[in-house]
Design an enzyme around this catalytic site. Structure first.
Site, PDB file in Angstrom:
ATOM      1  N   GLU A  94     -98.207  12.585  29.636  1.00 15.87           N
ATOM      2  CA  GLU A  94     -97.517  13.097  28.451  1.00 15.87           C
ATOM      3  C   GLU A  94     -96.418  12.114  28.054  1.00 15.87           C
ATOM      4  O   GLU A  94     -95.900  11.373  28.900  1.00 15.87           O
ATOM      5  CB  GLU A  94     -96.959  14.499  28.780  1.00 15.87           C
ATOM      6  CG  GLU A  94     -96.065  15.140  27.759  1.00 15.87           C
ATOM      7  CD  GLU A  94     -96.713  15.418  26.411  1.00 15.87           C
ATOM      8  OE1 GLU A  94     -97.297  14.481  25.835  1.00 15.87           O
ATOM      9  OE2 GLU A  94     -96.588  16.554  25.910  1.00 15.87           O
ATOM     10  N   ASP A  95     -96.077  12.101  26.787  1.00 13.47           N
ATOM     11  CA  ASP A  95     -95.040  11.169  26.327  1.00 13.47           C
ATOM     12  C   ASP A  95     -93.646  11.593  26.769  1.00 13.47           C
ATOM     13  O   ASP A  95     -92.865  10.792  27.261  1.00 13.47           O
ATOM     14  CB  ASP A  95     -95.103  10.980  24.796  1.00 13.47           C
ATOM     15  CG  ASP A  95     -95.098  12.294  24.017  1.00 13.47           C
ATOM     16  OD1 ASP A  95     -94.999  13.372  24.625  1.00 13.47           O
ATOM     17  OD2 ASP A  95     -95.211  12.225  22.771  1.00 13.47           O
ATOM     18  N   PHE A 147     -83.095  12.110  19.366  1.00  8.10           N
ATOM     19  CA  PHE A 147     -84.475  12.062  18.871  1.00  8.10           C
ATOM     20  C   PHE A 147     -84.966  10.618  18.883  1.00  8.10           C
ATOM     21  O   PHE A 147     -84.336   9.738  18.309  1.00  8.10           O
ATOM     22  CB  PHE A 147     -84.578  12.646  17.466  1.00  8.10           C
ATOM     23  CG  PHE A 147     -85.996  12.896  17.081  1.00  8.10           C
ATOM     24  CD1 PHE A 147     -86.641  14.060  17.470  1.00  8.10           C
ATOM     25  CD2 PHE A 147     -86.711  11.938  16.365  1.00  8.10           C
ATOM     26  CE1 PHE A 147     -87.976  14.273  17.159  1.00  8.10           C
ATOM     27  CE2 PHE A 147     -88.051  12.143  16.043  1.00  8.10           C
ATOM     28  CZ  PHE A 147     -88.682  13.317  16.434  1.00  8.10           C
TER      29      PHE A 147
HETATM   30  P1  IMP Z   1     -91.427  20.477  24.784  1.00 10.62           P
HETATM   31  O1  IMP Z   1     -92.523  21.473  24.703  1.00 10.62           O
HETATM   32  O2  IMP Z   1     -90.153  20.997  24.172  1.00 10.62           O
HETATM   33  O3  IMP Z   1     -91.184  19.910  26.152  1.00 10.62           O
HETATM   34  O4  IMP Z   1     -91.797  19.356  23.757  1.00 10.62           O
HETATM   35  C1  IMP Z   1     -92.482  18.236  24.051  1.00 10.62           C
HETATM   36  C2  IMP Z   1     -93.055  17.658  22.779  1.00 10.62           C
HETATM   37  O5  IMP Z   1     -92.066  17.558  21.738  1.00 10.62           O
HETATM   38  C3  IMP Z   1     -93.500  16.258  23.047  1.00 10.62           C
HETATM   39  O6  IMP Z   1     -94.855  16.259  23.426  1.00 10.62           O
HETATM   40  C4  IMP Z   1     -93.240  15.548  21.743  1.00 10.62           C
HETATM   41  O7  IMP Z   1     -94.405  15.628  20.947  1.00 10.62           O
HETATM   42  C5  IMP Z   1     -92.135  16.322  21.066  1.00 10.62           C
HETATM   43  N1  IMP Z   1     -90.809  15.648  21.161  1.00 10.62           N
HETATM   44  C6  IMP Z   1     -89.742  16.065  21.872  1.00 10.62           C
HETATM   45  N2  IMP Z   1     -88.692  15.235  21.728  1.00 10.62           N
HETATM   46  C7  IMP Z   1     -89.115  14.236  20.909  1.00 10.62           C
HETATM   47  C8  IMP Z   1     -88.469  13.041  20.388  1.00 10.62           C
HETATM   48  O8  IMP Z   1     -87.296  12.722  20.653  1.00 10.62           O
HETATM   49  N3  IMP Z   1     -89.233  12.269  19.562  1.00 10.62           N
HETATM   50  C9  IMP Z   1     -90.522  12.577  19.260  1.00 10.62           C
HETATM   51  N4  IMP Z   1     -91.157  13.664  19.726  1.00 10.62           N
HETATM   52  C10 IMP Z   1     -90.468  14.501  20.549  1.00 10.62           C
HETATM   53 MG    MG Z   2     -96.474  15.393  22.566  1.00  5.38          MG
END
Ligand code: IMP
Ligand code: MG
Length: 170
Positions: A94-95, A147
């Site tokens: 995952e990114d 971000f």
């Molecule tokens: P989570 O479910 O809140 O952990 O969100 C994870 C997802 O949010 C990641 O897979 C990204 O697609 C997106 N995301 C969260 N922070 C960023 C950021 O700083 N830049 C771009 N995408 C983000």
């Molecule tokens: Mg993602």
């Protein structure tokens, strides 16, 4: 819009090499079934896999979160994996882990398909934003709550191809 460099291409390359080394050591001769979480992790998963010493197979999944009225962060699968992962050694790539909602959902979803083992690798961790606890086995960079774009990270689908990771300056 101005994008300020946060993590350089060199730093990313070094980190990915390091992660791949840990993964190669842990999996030894085992094949690894990488589940790449689209679209953000595509670049990372490709670069990581080419540094891993053992055989890697690829699956892709795309998930998105519903923006509900109350932010419960419900998640749905847009594109599913296409091969059986039962009995396989699965590594979710995952990114970023932010609130942890995406990965905690995905982890349960993948576990329901009965892999032999399941580990998680993320390039970036925004630890202070965590709402749901998820254990990450391999993580690259811990960053503060900013971000980011570039190296797979997007703003409305843009900037994924930047070779570095940057923050948006207003
Ligand atoms: P989570 O479910 O809140 O952990 O969100 C994870 C997802 O949010 C990641 O897979 C990204 O697609 C997106 N995301 C969260 N922070 C960023 C950021 O700083 N830049 C771009 N995408 C983000
Ligand atoms: Mg993602």
């Amino acid at each position: 819009m101005k994008i300020k460099k946060l993590i350089t291409k060199k730093e990313i390359e070094k980190k990915i090499k390091n992660l791949a080394k840990q993964i190669s050591n842990d999996y030894k001769e085992k094949d690894i079934e990488i589940i790449c979480v689209l679209k953000g992790a595509a670049i990372f998963a490709v670069e990581l896999s080419m540094q891993i010493k053992t055989n890697v197979r690829f699956e892709f999944i795309e998930i998105s979160s519903y923006e509900g009225t109350e932010s419960t962060g419900k998640i749905k699968v847009n594109k599913d994996i296409t091969s059986s992962i039962e009995g396989k050694d699965v590594l979710i790539v995952e990114d970023i882990i932010d609130t942890g909602r995406t990965l905690s959902y995905l982890k349960e979803y993948i576990l329901s398909k009965n892999p032999a083992s399941l580990k998680i690798c993320t390039l970036v961790d925004k630890r202070e934003r965590r709402l749901v606890d998820v254990e990450v086995d391999y993580n690259g960079f811990v960053i503060e709550d900013k971000f980011i774009v570039g190296h797979g990270f997007d703003l409305d689908g843009n900037y994924r191809n930047l070779p570095y990771i940057g923050t948006i300056e207003k």
